[in-house]
Design a protein around this motif. Sequence first.
Motif, PDB file in Angstrom:
ATOM      1  N   TYR A   1       3.967  -1.790  -3.813  1.00 25.15           N
ATOM      2  CA  TYR A   1       2.730  -0.859  -4.226  1.00 25.15           C
ATOM      3  C   TYR A   1       2.886  -0.327  -5.682  1.00 25.15           C
TER       4      TYR A   1
ATOM      5  N   GLN B   1      -6.353  -5.157   8.590  1.00 24.79           N
ATOM      6  CA  GLN B   1      -6.927  -4.095   8.104  1.00 24.79           C
ATOM      7  C   GLN B   1      -6.423  -3.749   6.563  1.00 24.79           C
TER       8      GLN B   1
ATOM      9  N   THR C   1     -13.538  -5.901  12.464  1.00 25.23           N
ATOM     10  CA  THR C   1     -13.028  -4.750  12.951  1.00 25.23           C
ATOM     11  C   THR C   1     -13.383  -4.676  14.659  1.00 25.23           C
TER      12      THR C   1
ATOM     13  N   ASN D   1       7.330   9.169  -2.831  1.00 25.74           N
ATOM     14  CA  ASN D   1       8.035   8.500  -1.966  1.00 25.74           C
ATOM     15  C   ASN D   1       9.520   8.356  -2.022  1.00 25.74           C
TER      16      ASN D   1
ATOM     17  N   HIS E   1      -0.794   3.722   7.221  1.00 22.78           N
ATOM     18  CA  HIS E   1       0.052   3.446   8.507  1.00 22.78           C
ATOM     19  C   HIS E   1      -0.737   3.373   9.782  1.00 22.78           C
ATOM     20  N   GLN E   2      -1.878   3.979   9.614  1.00 24.21           N
ATOM     21  CA  GLN E   2      -3.031   3.936  10.632  1.00 24.21           C
ATOM     22  C   GLN E   2      -3.908   2.593  10.836  1.00 24.21           C
TER      23      GLN E   2
ATOM     24  N   GLU F   1     -15.842   5.523   8.078  1.00 23.52           N
ATOM     25  CA  GLU F   1     -14.993   6.457   8.212  1.00 23.52           C
ATOM     26  C   GLU F   1     -13.375   6.267   8.325  1.00 23.52           C
ATOM     27  N   GLN F   2     -13.058   5.094   7.899  1.00 27.46           N
ATOM     28  CA  GLN F   2     -11.919   4.490   7.742  1.00 27.46           C
ATOM     29  C   GLN F   2     -11.092   5.092   6.326  1.00 27.46           C
TER      30      GLN F   2
ATOM     31  N   ILE G   1     -10.909   7.901  14.301  1.00 23.10           N
ATOM     32  CA  ILE G   1      -9.439   8.249  14.436  1.00 23.10           C
ATOM     33  C   ILE G   1      -9.310   9.174  13.318  1.00 23.10           C
ATOM     34  N   LYS G   2      -8.264  10.196  13.561  1.00 24.91           N
ATOM     35  CA  LYS G   2      -8.315  11.374  12.636  1.00 24.91           C
ATOM     36  C   LYS G   2      -7.329  10.752  11.630  1.00 24.91           C
ATOM     37  N   ALA G   3      -7.379  11.098  10.458  1.00 24.47           N
ATOM     38  CA  ALA G   3      -6.670  10.890   9.375  1.00 24.47           C
ATOM     39  C   ALA G   3      -5.441  11.766   9.510  1.00 24.47           C
ATOM     40  N   ARG G   4      -4.453  11.068   9.621  1.00 29.97           N
ATOM     41  CA  ARG G   4      -2.870  11.626   9.708  1.00 29.97           C
ATOM     42  C   ARG G   4      -1.989  11.603   8.514  1.00 29.97           C
ATOM     43  N   HIS G   5      -1.790  12.361   7.528  1.00 32.36           N
ATOM     44  CA  HIS G   5      -0.934  12.438   6.601  1.00 32.36           C
ATOM     45  C   HIS G   5       0.614  12.075   7.157  1.00 32.36           C
ATOM     46  N   PRO G   6       1.220  11.156   6.517  1.00 28.81           N
ATOM     47  CA  PRO G   6       2.469  10.867   6.830  1.00 28.81           C
ATOM     48  C   PRO G   6       3.545  12.034   6.930  1.00 28.81           C
TER      49      PRO G   6
ATOM     50  N   LEU H   1       0.891  -1.200   0.093  1.00 29.21           N
ATOM     51  CA  LEU H   1       0.064  -0.162   0.072  1.00 29.21           C
ATOM     52  C   LEU H   1       0.935   1.217  -0.080  1.00 29.21           C
ATOM     53  N   ASN H   2       0.656   2.291  -0.852  1.00 32.51           N
ATOM     54  CA  ASN H   2       1.338   3.420  -0.922  1.00 32.51           C
ATOM     55  C   ASN H   2       1.151   4.344   0.268  1.00 32.51           C
ATOM     56  N   PRO H   3       2.469   4.461   1.063  1.00 34.52           N
ATOM     57  CA  PRO H   3       2.190   4.939   2.208  1.00 34.52           C
ATOM     58  C   PRO H   3       1.647   6.637   2.360  1.00 34.52           C
ATOM     59  N   ARG H   4       1.630   7.226   1.039  1.00 35.04           N
ATOM     60  CA  ARG H   4       1.088   8.457   1.072  1.00 35.04           C
ATOM     61  C   ARG H   4      -0.212   8.785   0.427  1.00 35.04           C
ATOM     62  N   LEU H   5      -0.978   7.739   0.289  1.00 31.56           N
ATOM     63  CA  LEU H   5      -2.346   7.743  -0.359  1.00 31.56           C
ATOM     64  C   LEU H   5      -3.487   7.365   0.796  1.00 31.56           C
TER      65      LEU H   5
ATOM     66  N   LYS I   1     -10.815   7.957   5.020  1.00 25.79           N
ATOM     67  CA  LYS I   1      -9.592   9.011   4.882  1.00 25.79           C
ATOM     68  C   LYS I   1      -8.368   8.634   5.712  1.00 25.79           C
ATOM     69  N   LEU I   2      -8.284   7.566   6.230  1.00 24.24           N
ATOM     70  CA  LEU I   2      -7.142   7.147   6.867  1.00 24.24           C
ATOM     71  C   LEU I   2      -5.905   6.746   5.823  1.00 24.24           C
ATOM     72  N   PHE I   3      -4.569   6.855   6.636  1.00 24.13           N
ATOM     73  CA  PHE I   3      -3.726   6.522   5.750  1.00 24.13           C
ATOM     74  C   PHE I   3      -3.324   5.034   5.897  1.00 24.13           C
TER      75      PHE I   3
ATOM     76  N   LEU J   1     -14.826  -2.974   6.233  1.00 25.38           N
ATOM     77  CA  LEU J   1     -13.932  -1.824   6.817  1.00 25.38           C
ATOM     78  C   LEU J   1     -15.026  -0.814   6.883  1.00 25.38           C
ATOM     79  N   ARG J   2     -14.865   0.089   7.958  1.00 26.46           N
ATOM     80  CA  ARG J   2     -16.029   0.972   8.322  1.00 26.46           C
ATOM     81  C   ARG J   2     -15.762   2.426   7.237  1.00 26.46           C
TER      82      ARG J   2
END
Lengths: 327, 290
Positions: B182, A160, B2, B204, A154-155, A147-148, B9-14, A106-110, A150-152, A144-145
């Motif tokens: 990826y 998951q 899940t 990246n 690494h979260q 609200e997930q 959880i708040k989205a946190r950009h790397p 998974l691309n960590p920046r998307l 928008k998460l990246f 998956l829910r």
Amino acid sequence: MNTPLLSVENLKVRFPVKRGLPWKAAQYVHAVDDVSFDIQRGETLGLVGESGSGKTTTALAVAKLINSWEGVVKLNGTDFFSLDKESLRLERANIQFIFQDPYSSLNPRLTAERIVSEPLRQLKNLSKKELAESVDDIFDAVGLRPEQKKLFPHQFSGGQRQRIGIARAIISKPQLVICDEPVSALDVAVQAQILNLLRDLQKRFNLTYLFISHDLGVVQHMCDRIAVMYMGKIVEFSNRMELFNSPQHPYTQALLSAVPSVDRKRRERVQRIVLSGDPPDPLNPVPGCHFAARCPSVDESIGCLKKFPPLDTVSESHQVACYRFKR
Amino acid sequence: MTTESPSPIKARHPAADAIAMFFKNIPAVVALIVLTAIILAGIFGPIFYAADPYDMVWAPFSPPGEEGFIFGTDYLGRDLFAGILHGARVSLLVGLSAAAMTVFIGVTIGALAGFFQGWVEEVLMRITEFFQVLPTLLFSMVIVALFGASLPVITLAIGLVSWPAVARITRAEFLSIRQLEYVTASRASGMKPFGLMFSIILPNAAPPIIVQTALMVGSAILFEAGLSFLGLTDPNVVSWGQIIGSNRPYILDAGYTVTLPGVAIFITVLCLSLIGDGLNDALNPKLRQR
């Protein structure tokens, strides 16, 4: 029999290895050596073998993610390999891939949403609304829910993340999904969830799987038919029942005897076959059976060291590549 | 399924983590503040302190503080403070545009070489090596001597001699990232080669390139100062190096005329190095525990 969804004929993959001076001819690693198989619609074909046996390479070559040396891959009867660049790109919607490592795939920046929707963005012309709806549906389907979204990456946890990978693979409604050891990087509890999810999705979306694994327990749980690979060759090809009940190839027998069991009776009945020796050097393939050097019942008089044995029919749904079987 | 409670959880950009990390690094933050002050002085200083750095305003060699000239005057009686303010603009501009050029050439070549490999890589890397083995100062002096000493030519000369480092870093990053799953996944999703290069791999690969760029601005400023010191500069614009170069014969009589612009260069380059270091620690968290 109707046309299979996927048919692979004489697939070979070789990697050049350059050593020494540049004008010296390159040597080749024969990673996949003359592999043929069919997959019927809706079934799961398992590909098992030890590390380095060419399972993943076969899968990547089938999806044309690496170039093959020789061979034909037909999807729905049309030659997948001879398509021009753009048609091949669009046809990728029909062959999708689930990767082994949920961390590096998974691309960590998307965002999760962005990763999952990528195939649709690239391959289908959808409006924003349709895109969002597809993503919502698929998030729901893989558990998956919303609200997930928008998460990246690494979260997320490993399981998951693998769900995200699965969502990405099935969002374009592919006909064939190649699962490259989808659970081997996960812990056992999560493995079961992911395997059941894959089975549910198969029923729900009528998917066909090419399922790669080195874990025989997983393969037994998932697959209808199984091909056993050794050093780039298919040595045995059978439906699940026959393979586990009466394995014919000495390698398969050794492999199955190594499966741990909690059943005491079975433990006593099955004698552990311990193989000695190493697999042959893939750079210099031996002329005979690739397994000959480690085979407990190798016999020079029947040609084990001369030529690789052809696949012999054991029964309608069972083939084995071993000279010993014929006798 | 899940299992954890559905707390949002708040989205946190790397990148957010990296920025937070950077602001924990006190030297880097101080350097950033000082550099911002220098940049603001370079941009707005000449507007508020509207003295022409070429005007002879007072007796030569009047020491700092005398007659309201806080940095004193040079050998022609020119206001040194005005010179340093105007020079800041030029030095920073040359530094930034040379670094931008370095990054542009270096990233393009490195990305193409690392992505396509094969003969493309061979050719591009041989070209890179050719530029790398040229003696940098000599080569840039030749360019400036050939095409005339103007700011664009000086920028070009600095850019041409310093891009190989960026090209090599970019290529190395591309080589390692392109074989991650990826990237294969994006290819399986039907992404075209240029999409892969610029929207998947490049973001990246960015962290080490960003660090290199920050350091590159500093070295470009030093390079420009070196060239001006040798007289290879546009005589119509003031830069720090040029002030040092023109006051060089009087270093024993009026040391401050050389020292003050030198200090300006020193502080700016030090700030850029500290920022580059801070960025490095923030963007490569794995290397942090040294």
